[in-house]
Scaffold this motif. Structure first.
Motif, mmCIF file in Angstrom:
data_model
loop_
_atom_site.group_PDB
_atom_site.id
_atom_site.type_symbol
_atom_site.label_atom_id
_atom_site.label_comp_id
_atom_site.label_asym_id
_atom_site.label_seq_id
_atom_site.Cartn_x
_atom_site.Cartn_y
_atom_site.Cartn_z
ATOM 1 N N PRO A 173 0.697 -1.026 -0.132
ATOM 2 C CA PRO A 173 0.162 -0.043 0.017
ATOM 3 C C PRO A 173 0.811 1.266 0.052
ATOM 4 C CG PRO A 173 -0.005 -0.931 2.396
ATOM 5 C CD PRO A 173 0.660 -1.708 1.319
ATOM 6 N N ARG A 174 0.222 2.296 -0.609
ATOM 7 C CA ARG A 174 0.811 3.364 -0.570
ATOM 8 C C ARG A 174 0.174 4.468 0.745
ATOM 9 N NH1 ARG A 174 -0.970 6.404 -4.795
ATOM 10 N NH2 ARG A 174 -2.917 4.923 -4.952
ATOM 11 N N VAL A 175 1.284 4.894 1.684
ATOM 12 C CA VAL A 175 0.702 5.365 2.811
ATOM 13 C C VAL A 175 0.669 6.993 2.829
ATOM 14 C CG1 VAL A 175 0.824 5.337 5.578
ATOM 15 C CG2 VAL A 175 1.006 3.415 3.846
ATOM 16 N N GLY A 176 -0.173 7.849 3.212
ATOM 17 C CA GLY A 176 -0.275 9.270 3.602
ATOM 18 C C GLY A 176 -0.250 9.380 4.678
ATOM 19 N N LEU A 177 0.566 10.235 5.409
ATOM 20 C CA LEU A 177 0.612 10.472 7.070
ATOM 21 C C LEU A 177 0.512 12.136 6.872
ATOM 22 C CD1 LEU A 177 1.118 10.066 9.854
ATOM 23 C CD2 LEU A 177 3.369 10.195 9.536
ATOM 24 N N GLU A 198 8.271 17.751 17.048
ATOM 25 C CA GLU A 198 7.409 16.766 16.382
ATOM 26 C C GLU A 198 8.018 15.405 16.158
ATOM 27 O OE1 GLU A 198 5.800 13.932 13.921
ATOM 28 O OE2 GLU A 198 7.063 15.490 12.700
ATOM 29 N N SER A 199 7.891 14.321 16.440
ATOM 30 C CA SER A 199 8.522 12.875 16.529
ATOM 31 C C SER A 199 7.722 12.090 15.971
ATOM 32 C CB SER A 199 9.057 12.571 17.818
ATOM 33 O OG SER A 199 7.973 12.370 18.845
ATOM 34 N N ASN A 200 6.294 12.088 15.900
ATOM 35 C CA ASN A 200 5.498 10.739 15.462
ATOM 36 C C ASN A 200 5.640 10.600 13.919
ATOM 37 O OD1 ASN A 200 4.585 10.855 18.015
ATOM 38 N ND2 ASN A 200 2.494 11.417 17.415
ATOM 39 N N SER A 201 5.893 11.292 13.184
ATOM 40 C CA SER A 201 5.941 11.146 11.735
ATOM 41 C C SER A 201 7.113 10.457 11.417
ATOM 42 C CB SER A 201 5.989 12.666 10.960
ATOM 43 O OG SER A 201 7.412 13.376 11.253
ATOM 44 N N TYR A 220 1.587 18.270 6.646
ATOM 45 C CA TYR A 220 1.098 18.942 7.966
ATOM 46 C C TYR A 220 0.012 19.900 7.447
ATOM 47 C CZ TYR A 220 5.941 17.318 8.948
ATOM 48 O OH TYR A 220 7.102 16.379 9.144
ATOM 49 N N ALA A 221 -0.676 19.877 9.064
ATOM 50 C CA ALA A 221 -1.695 20.893 8.823
ATOM 51 C C ALA A 221 -1.868 21.575 10.230
ATOM 52 C CB ALA A 221 -2.982 20.031 8.672
ATOM 53 N N SER A 222 -2.135 22.924 10.265
ATOM 54 C CA SER A 222 -2.429 23.594 11.491
ATOM 55 C C SER A 222 -3.562 23.144 12.053
ATOM 56 C CB SER A 222 -2.453 25.062 11.020
ATOM 57 O OG SER A 222 -3.418 25.319 10.245
ATOM 58 N N ASP A 223 -3.866 23.478 13.380
ATOM 59 C CA ASP A 223 -5.213 23.450 14.039
ATOM 60 C C ASP A 223 -6.277 24.125 13.522
ATOM 61 O OD1 ASP A 223 -3.988 21.165 15.428
ATOM 62 O OD2 ASP A 223 -3.382 22.616 17.094
ATOM 63 N N ASP A 224 -7.092 23.947 12.215
ATOM 64 C CA ASP A 224 -7.741 24.779 11.641
ATOM 65 C C ASP A 224 -8.495 23.665 10.941
ATOM 66 O OD1 ASP A 224 -8.715 27.267 10.626
ATOM 67 O OD2 ASP A 224 -8.356 26.199 8.708
ATOM 68 N N LEU A 236 -6.313 11.328 0.593
ATOM 69 C CA LEU A 236 -7.269 10.348 0.503
ATOM 70 C C LEU A 236 -7.383 10.256 -1.164
ATOM 71 C CD1 LEU A 236 -10.132 11.254 3.255
ATOM 72 C CD2 LEU A 236 -8.535 9.052 2.840
ATOM 73 N N GLU A 237 -7.143 11.205 -1.972
ATOM 74 C CA GLU A 237 -7.329 11.091 -3.281
ATOM 75 C C GLU A 237 -6.039 10.239 -4.082
ATOM 76 O OE1 GLU A 237 -7.183 14.837 -5.460
ATOM 77 O OE2 GLU A 237 -9.282 15.279 -4.497
ATOM 78 N N GLU A 238 -4.966 10.220 -3.127
ATOM 79 C CA GLU A 238 -3.614 9.720 -3.877
ATOM 80 C C GLU A 238 -3.399 8.316 -3.222
ATOM 81 O OE1 GLU A 238 0.911 10.876 -4.929
ATOM 82 O OE2 GLU A 238 -0.911 12.309 -4.262
ATOM 83 N N TYR A 239 -3.650 8.110 -1.951
ATOM 84 C CA TYR A 239 -2.944 7.094 -1.257
ATOM 85 C C TYR A 239 -4.091 6.032 -0.737
ATOM 86 C CZ TYR A 239 1.034 9.912 -1.319
ATOM 87 O OH TYR A 239 1.958 10.683 -1.596
ATOM 88 N N ASP A 240 -3.634 4.752 -0.448
ATOM 89 C CA ASP A 240 -4.326 3.631 0.086
ATOM 90 C C ASP A 240 -4.816 3.638 1.118
ATOM 91 O OD1 ASP A 240 -4.141 2.130 -2.860
ATOM 92 O OD2 ASP A 240 -2.036 1.970 -2.219
ATOM 93 N N VAL A 241 -3.791 4.054 2.298
ATOM 94 C CA VAL A 241 -4.109 4.346 3.636
ATOM 95 C C VAL A 241 -3.822 5.455 3.914
ATOM 96 C CG1 VAL A 241 -3.413 3.285 5.941
ATOM 97 C CG2 VAL A 241 -3.657 1.547 3.855
ATOM 98 N N VAL A 242 -4.504 6.322 4.851
ATOM 99 C CA VAL A 242 -4.029 7.519 5.325
ATOM 100 C C VAL A 242 -4.116 7.287 6.864
ATOM 101 C CG1 VAL A 242 -4.916 9.747 5.665
ATOM 102 C CG2 VAL A 242 -5.119 8.622 3.371
ATOM 103 N N LEU A 243 -2.904 7.899 7.578
ATOM 104 C CA LEU A 243 -2.886 7.847 8.707
ATOM 105 C C LEU A 243 -2.776 9.450 9.341
ATOM 106 C CD1 LEU A 243 0.057 5.443 9.490
ATOM 107 C CD2 LEU A 243 -2.322 4.968 9.264
ATOM 108 N N ALA A 244 -3.623 9.791 10.232
ATOM 109 C CA ALA A 244 -3.626 11.109 10.820
ATOM 110 C C ALA A 244 -3.126 11.162 12.228
ATOM 111 C CB ALA A 244 -4.996 11.517 10.703
ATOM 112 N N SER A 245 -1.929 11.745 12.683
ATOM 113 C CA SER A 245 -1.429 11.947 13.940
ATOM 114 C C SER A 245 -1.958 12.988 14.644
ATOM 115 C CB SER A 245 -0.076 11.924 13.827
ATOM 116 O OG SER A 245 0.712 11.958 14.898
ATOM 117 N N GLY A 246 -2.751 12.986 15.841
ATOM 118 C CA GLY A 246 -3.243 13.989 16.492
ATOM 119 C C GLY A 246 -4.613 14.482 15.925
ATOM 120 N N GLY A 247 -5.128 15.375 16.862
ATOM 121 C CA GLY A 247 -6.413 16.096 16.272
ATOM 122 C C GLY A 247 -7.478 15.261 16.409
#
Length: 396
Positions: A173-177, A198-201, A220-224, A236-247
């Motif tokens: 799978p291609r993964v987007g984080l 930041e260390s999770n990535s 990366y995304a701001s808290d918005d 989600l348009e490009e990757y098979d699996v998407v992981l979001a860290s935080g938020g």
């Protein structure tokens, strides 16, 4: 809120295996076979000596000191060989073909040679000794590796030795984080009040690489809310699996869940009855999987090992996607209160397991030396020293 077992069952039920591709064996490490591999040849392909010594007829040796006439040699790669008859010996080397007529190989340490003859000091000599039979490792036409097998460096050597140069494996799978959090600093930036590095990535990217997944994109995304929607939508348009860290918790600046809802993603579950890692979200958009992981690093890594990694393994064709589980005695007593199952960072040492100091969700240092995770259901919240507990072994 779902239980740990319910969460795992829902993840596996909603995870599809990617199609198969044929790739060179040398590039297949970390992939899972999509079909059985049949050996095109026998291994070894001929009778082969496992020692340096002398190929003989074992029945010729009637006692220690039996003398046999030297009649040539057999070395690795040699095609034309002498025939071993009664009273004869052929000098032979490890890996060389065993001449016709020979029924045993005596290692050179048990012999003395001089003047065209060799004395055999070993007695008795057992028929077949130090001879690898043709097809002893695998017969021609036999199943060498079954579908679902993980290709390891050892598997590469095994396959290449059979002249198997391509294999059918499931795609990786291609993964987007996505990393969220206005408090996070990138590597090299000056430390500021109220900020953390930041260390999770990097942690998750390393875990993915360990699983054989190299194609990983980090955003990366701001808290918005709008920024989170835009970033998640692009992944989600490009990757098979998407992981979001935080938020993903319930704070005023946790926007991942709302953003996924706005994008039309289906939430399979949100929140698991566990500690750490309660605010875990699993969802889908079509066949694409979404994991929203807690921001605390220990929580994030526990959720990766217990939930994300099994999904990734199933996507790649593994038939046993979960961490290997064993039951071991706990070295020290452990107690906890509450209504959530607990995962403990741990080390297997000998025939027992030790729960490590620093079990808080923000403490990642104990994970640096952990080689296992202890799983304690709420029904087992009072564990005595020496009591058996369920232990999940981390990948090496």
């Amino acid at each position: 809120m779902v239980t740990v077992n319910e969460a795992k069952q829902r993840i596996i039920a909603n995870t599809l295996t990617l199609p198969a591709v044929r790739i060179p064996v040398a590039e297949a490490v970390g992939s899972y076979l999509s079909e059985d591999v049949i050996s095109p040849i026998a291994l070894p392909p001929f009778r082969q000596s496992s020692m340096d010594g002398y190929a003989i007829l074992h029945s010729d040796v009637t006692g220690s000191g039996t003398s046999l006439r030297l009649a040539g040699e057999s070395k690795a790669g040699q095609a034309e060989l002498p025939v071993v008859g009664a009273g004869m010996a052929v000098r032979i080397f490890t890996g060389a073909p065993v001449p016709e007529g020979a029924t045993a190989v005596v290692m050179q340490e048990n012999t003395t040679s001089a003047d065209g003859s060799v004395q055999i000091r070993e007695f008795p000599v057992v028929e077949g000794k130090n001879i690898r039979r043709e097809g002893q490792q695998i017969a021609r036409g036999a199943v060498a590796l079954r579908a679902g097998t993980l290709i390891s460096p050892g598997a590469v050597g095994f396959l290449k030795g059979m002249n198997v140069n391509e294999v059918a494996v499931h795609s990786k799978p291609r993964v987007g984080l996505l990393v969220t959090g206005d408090e996070l600093l990138k590597a090299g930036e000056a430390l500021e009040p109220g900020k953390i590095y930041e260390s999770n990535s990097a942690m998750l990217q390393a875990a993915l690489a360990q699983a054989g997944i190299i194609e990983v994109s980090i955003s990366y995304a701001s808290d918005d809310l709008d920024a989170t929607i835009t970033a998640l939508g692009a992944l989600l348009e490009e990757y098979d699996v998407v992981l979001a860290s935080g938020g993903i918790s319930v704070g005023d600046y946790d926007f991942v869940g709302t953003a996924l809802e706005a994008l039309g993603a289906e939430t399979i579950f949100y929140k698991v009855r566990q500690k750490p890692g309660k605010p875990l979200l699993f969802g889908r958009m079509g066949e694409k999987l979404i994991f929203a992981l807690p921001g605390n690093p220990a929580s994030s890594l526990v959720c990766y090992y217990e939930y994300v990694l099994p999904a990734l393994r199933k996507i790649m064709g593994s038939e046993e996607p979960f961490l290997r589980s064993v039951r071991l005695p706990l070295r020290h007593a452990y107690r906890f209160d509450g209504e959530r199952d607990e995962f403990l960072k741990a080390r297997v040492e000998g025939d027992e397991v030790v729960s490590l100091d620093g079990q808080e969700s923000f403490v990642i240092g104990s994970f640096a030396v952990a080689n296992a995770i202890i799983y304690l259901p709420v029904e087992q919240n009072r564990v005595e020293a020496g009591e058996l507990v369920e232990v999940h072994l981390l990948p090496l």
